[in-house]
Write an enzyme that holds these catalytic residues in place. Structure first.
Site, PDB file in Angstrom:
ATOM      1  N   LYS A   1      32.873   7.874  12.526  1.00 45.86           N
ATOM      2  CA  LYS A   1      34.102   8.615  12.862  1.00 45.86           C
ATOM      3  C   LYS A   1      35.126   7.729  13.577  1.00 45.86           C
ATOM      4  O   LYS A   1      36.294   7.676  13.180  1.00 45.86           O
ATOM      5  CB  LYS A   1      33.756   9.807  13.763  1.00 45.86           C
ATOM      6  CG  LYS A   1      34.962  10.496  14.357  1.00 45.86           C
ATOM      7  CD  LYS A   1      34.586  11.723  15.158  1.00 45.86           C
ATOM      8  CE  LYS A   1      34.480  11.499  16.630  1.00 45.86           C
ATOM      9  NZ  LYS A   1      35.740  11.298  17.363  1.00 45.86           N
ATOM     10  N   ASN A   2      34.674   7.034  14.610  1.00 44.28           N
ATOM     11  CA  ASN A   2      35.644   6.317  15.440  1.00 44.28           C
ATOM     12  C   ASN A   2      36.141   5.012  14.820  1.00 44.28           C
ATOM     13  O   ASN A   2      36.992   4.331  15.388  1.00 44.28           O
ATOM     14  CB  ASN A   2      35.074   6.082  16.840  1.00 44.28           C
ATOM     15  CG  ASN A   2      35.045   7.382  17.642  1.00 44.28           C
ATOM     16  OD1 ASN A   2      35.647   8.385  17.236  1.00 44.28           O
ATOM     17  ND2 ASN A   2      34.334   7.382  18.756  1.00 44.28           N
TER      18      ASN A   2
ATOM     19  N   CYS B   1      38.410  15.716  23.091  1.00 43.72           N
ATOM     20  CA  CYS B   1      37.421  16.276  24.014  1.00 43.72           C
ATOM     21  C   CYS B   1      37.905  16.176  25.457  1.00 43.72           C
ATOM     22  O   CYS B   1      38.588  15.224  25.827  1.00 43.72           O
ATOM     23  CB  CYS B   1      36.096  15.516  23.880  1.00 43.72           C
ATOM     24  SG  CYS B   1      35.279  15.793  22.313  1.00 43.72           S
TER      25      CYS B   1
ATOM     26  N   ARG C   1      42.454  11.767  30.749  1.00 44.59           N
ATOM     27  CA  ARG C   1      42.353  10.651  29.799  1.00 44.59           C
ATOM     28  C   ARG C   1      43.745  10.042  29.594  1.00 44.59           C
ATOM     29  O   ARG C   1      44.423  10.329  28.610  1.00 44.59           O
ATOM     30  CB  ARG C   1      41.764  11.141  28.470  1.00 44.59           C
ATOM     31  CG  ARG C   1      40.337  11.647  28.610  1.00 44.59           C
ATOM     32  CD  ARG C   1      39.760  12.140  27.303  1.00 44.59           C
ATOM     33  NE  ARG C   1      39.342  11.073  26.414  1.00 44.59           N
ATOM     34  CZ  ARG C   1      38.768  11.277  25.229  1.00 44.59           C
ATOM     35  NH1 ARG C   1      38.555  12.496  24.800  1.00 44.59           N
ATOM     36  NH2 ARG C   1      38.411  10.254  24.473  1.00 44.59           N
TER      37      ARG C   1
ATOM     38  N   ASP D   1      29.197   8.006  24.451  1.00 40.98           N
ATOM     39  CA  ASP D   1      29.073   9.054  23.426  1.00 40.98           C
ATOM     40  C   ASP D   1      27.620   9.405  23.107  1.00 40.98           C
ATOM     41  O   ASP D   1      27.363  10.314  22.306  1.00 40.98           O
ATOM     42  CB  ASP D   1      29.794   8.619  22.132  1.00 40.98           C
ATOM     43  CG  ASP D   1      31.301   8.771  22.256  1.00 40.98           C
ATOM     44  OD1 ASP D   1      31.768   9.256  23.298  1.00 40.98           O
ATOM     45  OD2 ASP D   1      32.017   8.401  21.305  1.00 40.98           O
TER      46      ASP D   1
ATOM     47  N   ARG E   1      33.615  18.583  14.122  1.00 37.64           N
ATOM     48  CA  ARG E   1      34.657  17.556  14.165  1.00 37.64           C
ATOM     49  C   ARG E   1      34.059  16.183  13.875  1.00 37.64           C
ATOM     50  O   ARG E   1      34.778  15.305  13.405  1.00 37.64           O
ATOM     51  CB  ARG E   1      35.272  17.507  15.571  1.00 37.64           C
ATOM     52  CG  ARG E   1      36.285  18.591  15.854  1.00 37.64           C
ATOM     53  CD  ARG E   1      36.960  18.314  17.175  1.00 37.64           C
ATOM     54  NE  ARG E   1      37.197  16.886  17.286  1.00 37.64           N
ATOM     55  CZ  ARG E   1      37.228  16.207  18.426  1.00 37.64           C
ATOM     56  NH1 ARG E   1      37.059  16.809  19.556  1.00 37.64           N
ATOM     57  NH2 ARG E   1      37.451  14.907  18.425  1.00 37.64           N
TER      58      ARG E   1
HETATM   59  C1  UD1 Z   1      37.183   6.355  22.466  1.00 39.06           C
HETATM   60  C2  UD1 Z   1      36.411   7.290  21.551  1.00 39.06           C
HETATM   61  C3  UD1 Z   1      35.436   8.138  22.356  1.00 39.06           C
HETATM   62  C4  UD1 Z   1      34.563   7.268  23.239  1.00 39.06           C
HETATM   63  C5  UD1 Z   1      35.388   6.274  24.041  1.00 39.06           C
HETATM   64  C6  UD1 Z   1      34.556   5.261  24.789  1.00 39.06           C
HETATM   65  C7  UD1 Z   1      37.870   7.763  19.706  1.00 39.06           C
HETATM   66  C8  UD1 Z   1      38.756   8.718  19.026  1.00 39.06           C
HETATM   67  N1  UD1 Z   1      37.334   8.143  20.863  1.00 39.06           N
HETATM   68  O1  UD1 Z   1      37.948   7.174  23.347  1.00 39.06           O
HETATM   69  O2  UD1 Z   1      34.623   8.861  21.442  1.00 39.06           O
HETATM   70  O3  UD1 Z   1      33.863   8.094  24.155  1.00 39.06           O
HETATM   71  O4  UD1 Z   1      36.267   5.543  23.167  1.00 39.06           O
HETATM   72  O5  UD1 Z   1      33.710   4.578  23.907  1.00 39.06           O
HETATM   73  O6  UD1 Z   1      37.601   6.674  19.219  1.00 39.06           O
HETATM   74  N2  UD1 Z   1      41.717   4.736  30.104  1.00 39.06           N
HETATM   75  C9  UD1 Z   1      42.787   4.623  30.965  1.00 39.06           C
HETATM   76  N3  UD1 Z   1      44.006   4.297  30.423  1.00 39.06           N
HETATM   77  C10 UD1 Z   1      44.187   4.099  29.087  1.00 39.06           C
HETATM   78  C11 UD1 Z   1      43.082   4.214  28.224  1.00 39.06           C
HETATM   79  C12 UD1 Z   1      41.856   4.535  28.766  1.00 39.06           C
HETATM   80  O7  UD1 Z   1      42.664   4.799  32.166  1.00 39.06           O
HETATM   81  O8  UD1 Z   1      45.325   3.815  28.677  1.00 39.06           O
HETATM   82  C13 UD1 Z   1      40.380   5.075  30.649  1.00 39.06           C
HETATM   83  C14 UD1 Z   1      39.845   6.399  30.118  1.00 39.06           C
HETATM   84  O9  UD1 Z   1      40.313   7.487  30.856  1.00 39.06           O
HETATM   85  C15 UD1 Z   1      38.357   6.193  30.244  1.00 39.06           C
HETATM   86  C16 UD1 Z   1      38.191   4.685  29.950  1.00 39.06           C
HETATM   87  O10 UD1 Z   1      39.460   4.107  30.186  1.00 39.06           O
HETATM   88  O11 UD1 Z   1      37.949   6.471  31.553  1.00 39.06           O
HETATM   89  C17 UD1 Z   1      37.741   4.339  28.539  1.00 39.06           C
HETATM   90  O12 UD1 Z   1      38.568   4.995  27.609  1.00 39.06           O
HETATM   91  P1  UD1 Z   1      38.785   4.500  26.118  1.00 39.06           P
HETATM   92  O13 UD1 Z   1      37.839   3.377  25.819  1.00 39.06           O
HETATM   93  O14 UD1 Z   1      40.234   4.271  25.917  1.00 39.06           O
HETATM   94  O15 UD1 Z   1      38.333   5.775  25.293  1.00 39.06           O
HETATM   95  P2  UD1 Z   1      39.128   6.551  24.192  1.00 39.06           P
HETATM   96  O16 UD1 Z   1      39.867   5.583  23.324  1.00 39.06           O
HETATM   97  O17 UD1 Z   1      39.869   7.676  24.800  1.00 39.06           O
END
Ligand code: UD1
Length: 425
Positions: free
Chosen positions: A27-28, A122, A127, A311, A403
């Site tokens: 998915k990701n 989610c 986030r 995850d 999903r």
């Molecule tokens: C993606 C995945 C999700 C997975 C996660 C971590 C998708 C659609 N989702 O989510 O399934 O759980 O990676 O492997 O691919 N953060 C910030 N600022 C930012 C971006 C992130 O503070 O601009 C923080 C987030 O709140 C979180 C951490 O960094 O605490 C990691 O987030 P991130 O790796 O970006 O996860 P997602 O891309 O949201």
């Protein structure tokens, strides 16, 4: 698109799962690659796409923007974004997905500007997307939050640059790759995420003529190219789906062969399962999982890849509930990813949550209950708990599970699970 407004999953558990399950595409990786097709004024054939709602929604967003999307078989789509219009994606659809933030990077990469609704997804607490925005600004964009929309404009065009992320973010790393692949000059991302799906996106873009190196390390170098061409590309297997079925084998004291996997991607999961006493046999593209001795508690801390994936955290919690002794589960990626523990406690689990840590005492068995999926992976954890528990467990809110899991009910049934979907009343 499937509509299953009010369905529930009903499981009569306590039966060992035995057989073979084939892993679907990840998915990701699929979602950023689908949005990446917006950068290509040509036809891309994407194979091994999982048949899940998030893929349906992403493809519908592209179609609404004017892309031609054609289903060639169950897992293969042709996407031709030659005639898309930027800035017109549907807010209602964008809100359904976290991954719709990739539209920002893709529109910036294609048009030098983007206008996209704030993403959904989610709920694991706050986030933010500040690192994505930091990356777009470094490439020359002015970014503005406008009500429920994010607007980015590169008034003087995009320009390759050095970007150092303050934290490791999967989404920000891929979004900057999308925005920068056609930006003049060289972009270097430091403190990049190293997940297999980052490598998959780089491989897809490179197959289209991009020049990205270093994906899979913490430094990614992108030499901007003038344009991308169409290609045929197959998505990698979903390590989280495979990991979920590995735990299903252990939690039901069964024996599963999980095929179409890349065992290297599963190493952090395999290592923890082995530490708990689970037997895992690795082949070239499969893993076999079974139990020869009792499960024992372990300590797990979630980390960016190659650490233990967040995850897989809720699914791991279920196994810890069934292991003898105490386990510590430390969620270090998200602020609030333990909401599902209340549902497990309703099944008799002994869990104490303190901020980003959960202390789990093993219990010989759980008891059936009516529970709900609070998010995608938490929903999968409820299914695992139901499979391991004698009696009838009902799970509500299953649209969240669908999903992200391709034919979950069918795959489990194929290994002997008594599981069905019903209308929820
Ligand atoms: C993606 C995945 C999700 C997975 C996660 C971590 C998708 C659609 N989702 O989510 O399934 O759980 O990676 O492997 O691919 N953060 C910030 N600022 C930012 C971006 C992130 O503070 O601009 C923080 C987030 O709140 C979180 C951490 O960094 O605490 C990691 O987030 P991130 O790796 O970006 O996860 P997602 O891309 O949201």
């Amino acid at each position: 698109m499937n509509i299953h407004s009010m369905e529930k999953i009903v499981i009569r558990g306590g039966k060992p799962l035995v057989g073979e399950i084939e892993t679907s595409g990840m998915k990701n990786a699929a979602l950023p690659i689908i949005f990446g097709c917006l950068l290509v004024k040509d036809r891309c054939v994407i194979e091994n796409l999982p048949d899940i709602d998030d893929v349906d929604v992403s493809l519908t967003i592209l179609e609404d923007m004017g892309a031609k999307v054609e289903r060639l078989d169950r897992t293969t789509y042709a996407i031709d974004a030659t005639n898309v219009r930027g800035g017109c994606s549907s807010l209602a659809l964008v809100r359904k997905l976290r991954a719709s933030y990739y539209l920002l990077g893709a529109e910036i990469g294609r048009y030098g500007k983007a206008y996209v609704g704030s993403p959904g997804g989610c709920d694991f607490g706050c986030r933010p997307i500040d690192q994505h925005i930091k990356g777009f600004e470094a490439l020359g964009c002015t970014v503005r939050m406008d009500g429920s929309y994010v607007e980015a404009v590169a008034h003087n065009g995009l320009k390759g640059t050095n970007i150092f992320f303050d934290l490791v973010s999967v989404g920000a790393t891929m979004n900057v790759m999308l925005a920068a692949v056609c930006a003049p000059g060289v972009t270097v991302i430091e403190n990049a995420a190293r997940e297999p799906h980052i490598v998959d996106l780089a491989n897809f873009l490179n197959t289209c003529g991009g020049q990205i190196s270093g994906a899979g390390t913490d430094t990614i170098k992108i030499k901007g190219v003038d344009s991308l061409h169409g290609c045929t590309y197959a998505i990698i297997p979903d390590m989280i789906e495979a990991g979920t079925y590995m735990i299903a084998a252990a939690a039901t004291k069964g024996h599963l062969k999980i095929t179409n996997v890349i065992p290297r991607h599963l190493e952090s999961i395999t290592a923890k399962l082995c530490e708990m006493g689970v037997s895992v046999v690795e082949g070239d593209d499969f893993v076999e999982v079974f139990l020869e001795k009792p499960l024992t508690g372990v300590n797990v801390k979630t980390m960016p890849y190659p650490g233990f994936p967040t995850d897989m955290q809720p699914q791991m919690a279920v196994l810890m509930c069934l292991a003898s002794g105490r386990s510590n589960l430390h969620e270090s990626v998200f602020d609030n990813r333990f909401r599902y523990t209340e549902e497990l406690i309703r099944m008799g689990a002994l869990i104490k949550v303190d901020g980003k840590r959960a202390l789990i005492e093993g219990t010989p068995s759980l008891r059936p209950a009516r529970v709900r999926a609070v998010d995608l992976r938490a929903g999968a954890a409820m299914v695992l708990a139901g499979l391991a528990t004698e009696g009838e467990t009902e799970i509500d809110n299953i649209q969240l599970i669908e999903r992200g899991y391709d034919d979950l009910v069918g795959k489990l049934r194929g290994c002997g699970a008594d599981i069905r979907k019903e209308n929820a009343v």
